[in-house]
Design a protein around this motif. Structure first.
Motif, mmCIF file in Angstrom:
data_model
loop_
_atom_site.group_PDB
_atom_site.id
_atom_site.type_symbol
_atom_site.label_atom_id
_atom_site.label_comp_id
_atom_site.label_asym_id
_atom_site.label_seq_id
_atom_site.Cartn_x
_atom_site.Cartn_y
_atom_site.Cartn_z
ATOM 1 N N TYR A 1 0.842 -1.206 0.000
ATOM 2 C CA TYR A 1 0.000 0.000 0.000
ATOM 3 C C TYR A 1 0.868 1.243 0.000
ATOM 4 O O TYR A 1 1.812 1.357 0.773
ATOM 5 C CB TYR A 1 -0.899 -0.051 1.233
ATOM 6 C CG TYR A 1 -1.746 1.187 1.478
ATOM 7 C CD1 TYR A 1 -2.365 1.857 0.433
ATOM 8 C CD2 TYR A 1 -1.940 1.665 2.772
ATOM 9 C CE1 TYR A 1 -3.152 2.967 0.668
ATOM 10 C CE2 TYR A 1 -2.731 2.766 3.020
ATOM 11 C CZ TYR A 1 -3.334 3.418 1.962
ATOM 12 O OH TYR A 1 -4.106 4.519 2.206
ATOM 13 N N VAL B 1 0.673 11.430 6.195
ATOM 14 C CA VAL B 1 1.596 11.272 7.320
ATOM 15 C C VAL B 1 2.321 12.587 7.597
ATOM 16 O O VAL B 1 2.290 13.508 6.798
ATOM 17 C CB VAL B 1 2.659 10.172 7.066
ATOM 18 C CG1 VAL B 1 1.999 8.846 6.762
ATOM 19 C CG2 VAL B 1 3.592 10.571 5.941
ATOM 20 N N PHE C 1 8.246 13.897 11.135
ATOM 21 C CA PHE C 1 8.548 12.811 12.065
ATOM 22 C C PHE C 1 10.062 12.592 12.117
ATOM 23 O O PHE C 1 10.729 12.560 11.088
ATOM 24 C CB PHE C 1 7.845 11.531 11.619
ATOM 25 C CG PHE C 1 7.884 10.435 12.630
ATOM 26 C CD1 PHE C 1 6.966 10.410 13.666
ATOM 27 C CD2 PHE C 1 8.855 9.446 12.577
ATOM 28 C CE1 PHE C 1 7.011 9.403 14.612
ATOM 29 C CE2 PHE C 1 8.899 8.437 13.527
ATOM 30 C CZ PHE C 1 7.970 8.420 14.544
ATOM 31 N N MET D 1 9.837 0.400 7.197
ATOM 32 C CA MET D 1 8.503 0.151 7.769
ATOM 33 C C MET D 1 7.692 -0.780 6.864
ATOM 34 O O MET D 1 6.825 -1.507 7.328
ATOM 35 C CB MET D 1 7.757 1.456 7.975
ATOM 36 C CG MET D 1 8.298 2.282 9.125
ATOM 37 S SD MET D 1 7.435 3.865 9.264
ATOM 38 C CE MET D 1 8.453 4.664 10.492
ATOM 39 N N TYR E 1 7.826 -4.294 8.023
ATOM 40 C CA TYR E 1 7.315 -4.655 9.354
ATOM 41 C C TYR E 1 6.307 -5.804 9.304
ATOM 42 O O TYR E 1 6.269 -6.643 10.194
ATOM 43 C CB TYR E 1 6.667 -3.450 10.052
ATOM 44 C CG TYR E 1 7.658 -2.437 10.607
ATOM 45 C CD1 TYR E 1 9.010 -2.514 10.301
ATOM 46 C CD2 TYR E 1 7.227 -1.411 11.440
ATOM 47 C CE1 TYR E 1 9.907 -1.585 10.792
ATOM 48 C CE2 TYR E 1 8.121 -0.471 11.944
ATOM 49 C CZ TYR E 1 9.452 -0.561 11.616
ATOM 50 O OH TYR E 1 10.330 0.362 12.116
ATOM 51 N N ARG F 1 8.876 2.100 -0.151
ATOM 52 C CA ARG F 1 8.293 1.398 0.986
ATOM 53 C C ARG F 1 7.255 0.378 0.518
ATOM 54 O O ARG F 1 7.153 -0.719 1.056
ATOM 55 C CB ARG F 1 7.653 2.403 1.947
ATOM 56 C CG ARG F 1 7.219 1.776 3.248
ATOM 57 C CD ARG F 1 6.620 2.774 4.188
ATOM 58 N NE ARG F 1 5.276 3.152 3.772
ATOM 59 C CZ ARG F 1 4.447 3.863 4.515
ATOM 60 N NH1 ARG F 1 4.834 4.301 5.688
ATOM 61 N NH2 ARG F 1 3.256 4.170 4.076
ATOM 62 N N LYS G 1 9.209 -0.600 17.673
ATOM 63 C CA LYS G 1 8.927 -0.596 16.240
ATOM 64 C C LYS G 1 7.437 -0.324 15.983
ATOM 65 O O LYS G 1 7.086 0.485 15.130
ATOM 66 C CB LYS G 1 9.343 -1.967 15.707
ATOM 67 C CG LYS G 1 8.896 -2.294 14.333
ATOM 68 C CD LYS G 1 9.541 -3.604 13.866
ATOM 69 C CE LYS G 1 8.518 -4.687 13.599
ATOM 70 N NZ LYS G 1 8.270 -5.638 14.651
ATOM 71 N N GLU G 2 6.583 -0.970 16.766
ATOM 72 C CA GLU G 2 5.142 -0.837 16.579
ATOM 73 C C GLU G 2 4.673 0.583 16.911
ATOM 74 O O GLU G 2 3.848 1.161 16.197
ATOM 75 C CB GLU G 2 4.405 -1.860 17.452
ATOM 76 C CG GLU G 2 4.529 -3.299 16.970
ATOM 77 C CD GLU G 2 5.884 -3.940 17.303
ATOM 78 O OE1 GLU G 2 6.677 -3.331 18.044
ATOM 79 O OE2 GLU G 2 6.146 -5.057 16.813
ATOM 80 N N LYS H 1 6.488 3.264 16.760
ATOM 81 C CA LYS H 1 7.003 4.158 15.719
ATOM 82 C C LYS H 1 6.093 4.112 14.489
ATOM 83 O O LYS H 1 5.681 5.142 13.964
ATOM 84 C CB LYS H 1 8.435 3.745 15.352
ATOM 85 C CG LYS H 1 9.077 4.671 14.348
ATOM 86 C CD LYS H 1 10.582 4.513 14.314
ATOM 87 C CE LYS H 1 10.974 3.220 13.666
ATOM 88 N NZ LYS H 1 12.426 3.054 13.574
ATOM 89 N N LEU H 2 5.740 2.899 14.073
ATOM 90 C CA LEU H 2 4.915 2.756 12.875
ATOM 91 C C LEU H 2 3.521 3.355 13.077
ATOM 92 O O LEU H 2 3.043 4.117 12.232
ATOM 93 C CB LEU H 2 4.792 1.282 12.481
ATOM 94 C CG LEU H 2 3.887 0.996 11.280
ATOM 95 C CD1 LEU H 2 4.437 1.661 10.020
ATOM 96 C CD2 LEU H 2 3.737 -0.501 11.044
ATOM 97 N N THR I 1 2.645 5.611 15.105
ATOM 98 C CA THR I 1 2.734 7.060 15.251
ATOM 99 C C THR I 1 2.933 7.730 13.893
ATOM 100 O O THR I 1 2.284 8.720 13.581
ATOM 101 C CB THR I 1 3.903 7.441 16.186
ATOM 102 O OG1 THR I 1 3.743 6.755 17.418
ATOM 103 C CG2 THR I 1 3.940 8.934 16.436
ATOM 104 N N PHE I 2 3.805 7.155 13.074
ATOM 105 C CA PHE I 2 4.116 7.782 11.788
ATOM 106 C C PHE I 2 2.996 7.560 10.780
ATOM 107 O O PHE I 2 2.590 8.479 10.081
ATOM 108 C CB PHE I 2 5.438 7.238 11.237
ATOM 109 C CG PHE I 2 5.783 7.767 9.873
ATOM 110 C CD1 PHE I 2 6.085 9.105 9.701
ATOM 111 C CD2 PHE I 2 5.802 6.939 8.764
ATOM 112 C CE1 PHE I 2 6.397 9.611 8.448
ATOM 113 C CE2 PHE I 2 6.115 7.428 7.508
ATOM 114 C CZ PHE I 2 6.409 8.773 7.349
ATOM 115 N N ASP I 3 2.515 6.315 10.676
ATOM 116 C CA ASP I 3 1.545 6.009 9.625
ATOM 117 C C ASP I 3 0.502 5.017 10.137
ATOM 118 O O ASP I 3 0.644 3.805 10.006
ATOM 119 C CB ASP I 3 2.289 5.445 8.402
ATOM 120 C CG ASP I 3 1.396 5.399 7.170
ATOM 121 O OD1 ASP I 3 0.173 5.432 7.331
ATOM 122 O OD2 ASP I 3 1.943 5.325 6.055
ATOM 123 N N LEU J 1 -0.944 2.474 7.414
ATOM 124 C CA LEU J 1 -0.110 1.325 7.069
ATOM 125 C C LEU J 1 -0.085 0.327 8.231
ATOM 126 O O LEU J 1 -0.162 -0.878 8.026
ATOM 127 C CB LEU J 1 1.311 1.765 6.727
ATOM 128 C CG LEU J 1 2.216 0.615 6.267
ATOM 129 C CD1 LEU J 1 1.855 0.172 4.859
ATOM 130 C CD2 LEU J 1 3.685 1.002 6.329
#
Lengths: 256, 371
Positions: A86, A93, A97, A107, A110, A159, B164-165, B167-168, B170-172, B175
């Motif tokens: 996606y 966003v 940051f 990311m 992840y 990404r 990690k979780e 951060k993700l 918070t940023f997006d 996603l």
């Protein structure tokens, strides 16, 4: 090219049936049927507020529809999350940051890494490769707030690439990028398609539609027309989609 | 330094480190004001739990307080989801309600215990040494140190495990949802973490100043770095510095410790805001001034080059024309001319200005660079 109604479910990456989405009783998407075959480059086109982003998000299970079904490769969304890549709109966003381009690309890994574990050396390698593919290798350690709009868009594309998916959803990847970047992005998307991956793109520019895409869905709350670009892109269909403004749109390269 | 002072400083440090850590994610998630709302709301939980157990030192108070903190967040989000109210208005609606109900309850039923308004508002860190934790007759030192130490460990564990979780999400958020990281659950887990931290901090600094300890150190750190991990470390450093300097200030001026700590966070922020080498106000001003002089000098050289050898040279290439043509002030025109003279770009004959061969070369280079 196959007509959409002749497609069997087995040939499809996505099958959407009778999808209706509403915000506060007001339908945003109304009774959408959409069969997206595997290995195509599909554009979703329509005016502002037509529900393009909503359609992407409901296919990906981020919005709960009021009615209807979505199947991804014949299974539920939850079962096929790993096969989806996606690329959201850049504006969703916060680019202030505190992190760098490589970290954002990482990311995308992840989902493969899973809970609690940290990215591995291999994840880092894949992310650097993806940055290289979008021509951003030199910007890996650049803080986000020092990237231009086009560079941010490339980072987002990288990404999506590292998600290593079979089905990609990209929300307006060409917005705010220069002609060179646009070409680079479309080459990459075509490359994905040639690897028999399915790429669904929210697009705005009717001029480039025929050059870039195989299939198109014209959307304005309802699906106005769907099929190969040659079949769908008729003045009548555009008129229904955009109201009276379509003749203007066809002759104007810049449409937002 | 006495053991009492040490335990106060120890507690202040634990509070400020915990708050700074939580605060990084509050600032990045644009939830700064939620910390204020939570710190006010937890009072209701403390009061209600107190009526159940009748013991101010019961761990049940922490549990009750945390639950009300999360409940407050949940209620604001229901209001936002109803689309009748925006986020800020929803927060402003729910937490004063919780806080005022708890103030009334204290007035009505708990007037004789030490939950008085002053300690609620500003905390009572100075009493730390006198409430001791004893287990089976052993004296383990001040109870607050143990509680706050536990909360800090909880914070560190939570943030390391979910680094990690967090951060993700918070940023997006989008996603994260798509990849199956349940951003909504993580959000509530984090809100619970903030609530627990606020409960711990509440006893020391009261409901009002928690927001300063949670928000200002991360905001200060944010001015100095654009990486997440260094931001967390710097935030802890500023939090710790505020508590230590704040304590010293309170000691010498004989004023409120909590108040001094909060003032110190503000002072440190101001210093960094002014003097930060990369983004500080003063550095920005100096860079701007420098660029303005260089740019204006280039403009002057190009002006002289363009009109060199033309009929109008005598009127165009003069100091007075700079004032008319470039709309420079007399003083600024003179300072640019002096700068160009000093660099050997030009020669001056009364009002007239002539390029030196060095200046001519420079002007040509500038034009090529622009083209």
């Amino acid at each position: 090219m196959v007509k959409p109604d002749r497609l069997t479910d087995l040939e499809c990456a996505v099958v959407v049936q009778d999808l209706t989405v509403a915000y506060k009783e007001k339908p945003v998407l109304w009774d959408i049927d959409l069969k997206i075959p595997k290995g195509v480059l599909l554009a979703i086109v329509g005016p502002n507020g037509a529900g393009k982003t909503t359609l992407l998000r409901s296919i990906m299970g981020m919005i709960k529809p009021a009615a209807g079904n979505v199947a991804i490769f014949g299974q539920s969304i939850a079962a096929k999350k790993r096969s989806i890549g996606y690329m959201p709109q850049r504006g969703t966003v916060d680019w202030d940051f505190p992190t760098d381009a490589l970290d954002v690309v990482m990311m995308g890994r992840y989902g493969h890494i899973g809970w609690f574990k940290r990215p591995s050396v291999n994840d880092k390698k894949l992310s650097l490769e993806a940055l290289d593919r979008v021509g951003m290798a030199d910007f890996a350690s650049r803080p986000l707030n020092q990237l231009s709009g086009g560079q941010q868009q490339r980072v987002f594309l990288a990404r999506a690439l590292v998600q290593d998916a079979d089905l990609y959803f990209m929300d307006e990847p060409f917005v705010g990028v220069d002609a060179v970047t646009e070409q680079a992005i479309i080459e990459l998307l075509k490359e994905l398609r040639n690897q028999s991956k399915t790429v669904v793109v929210v697009h705005h520019d009717l001029q480039t539609l025929a050059d870039y895409f195989d299939w198109v869905s014209l959307l304005n709350v309802r699906q106005i027309a769907y099929g190969s670009v040659a079949d769908v892109l008729t003045p009548e269909n555009l008129k229904i989609t955009y109201g009276g403004r379509s003749s203007f749109l066809m002759h104007n390269p810049v449409i937002t | 330094m006495s053991i009492e002072q040490l335990s106060i400083i120890g507690l202040a440090s634990l509070v400020s480190i915990s708050c700074s850590l939580c605060g990084v994610y509050l600032v990045l998630r644009r939830l700064a004001l939620i910390s204020d709302a939570i710190s006010h709301s937890i009072l209701l939980g403390i009061v209600c739990s107190f009526f159940i157990v009748h013991d101010l030192n019961s761990p049940l108070l922490i549990l009750g307080a945390t639950l009300t903190g999360v409940l407050m967040v949940y209620l604001t989000e229901i209001l936002v989801a109803s689309k009748r109210l925006k986020k800020d208005a929803s927060i402003g609606l729910v937490f004063p309600l919780f806080f005022s109900i708890s103030v009334l309850l204290i007035n009505l039923f708990a007037a004789d215990i030490h939950l008085d308004q002053d300690s609620v508002l500003l905390g009572e860190i100075a009493f730390t040494p006198f409430r001791l934790l004893t287990i089976w007759g052993y004296n383990l030192g001040p109870a607050s140190l143990w509680v706050m130490g536990g909360i800090l460990v909880l914070n560190v564990v939570f943030i390391s495990v979910f680094y990690k979780e967090l951060k993700l999400t918070t940023f997006d958020h989008g996603l994260a949802a798509m990849l199956g990281f349940f951003p909504a659950y993580l959000h509530y887990a984090f809100m619970a973490m903030v609530s627990i931290t606020a409960v711990g901090a509440f006893e020391s600094v009261g409901v009002i100043l928690v927001v300063a300890l949670m928000i200002v150190p991360p905001a200060t750190a944010y001015l100095l770095t654009n990486r997440l991990f260094p931001m967390m470390i710097l935030s802890i450093v500023f939090g710790l510095a505020s508590s230590l300097l704040g304590y010293s200030m309170a000691f010498y001026l004989n004023v409120s410790i909590a108040g001094s700590m909060a003032v110190m966070t503000g002072i440190l922020f101001l210093l960094v805001f002014l003097f930060s080498p990369s983004q500080g106000l003063i550095m920005k001003f100096l860079t701007f001034q420098q660029q303005r002089i260089l740019f204006s000098t280039n403009m002057l050289l190009i002006q002289l080059l363009e009109h060199e050898g033309t009929k109008t040279e005598k009127t165009e290439n003069t100091v007075s024309n700079l004032i008319v043509h470039m709309k420079w002030t007399f003083k600024f025109a003179n300072s640019i001319v002096s700068y160009a003279l000093e660099k050997g770009f030009i020669q001056r004959h009364d009002d007239r200005l002539l390029l030196t061969s060095f200046g001519r070369e420079k002007a040509k280079r500038v034009i090529v660079m622009d083209a």
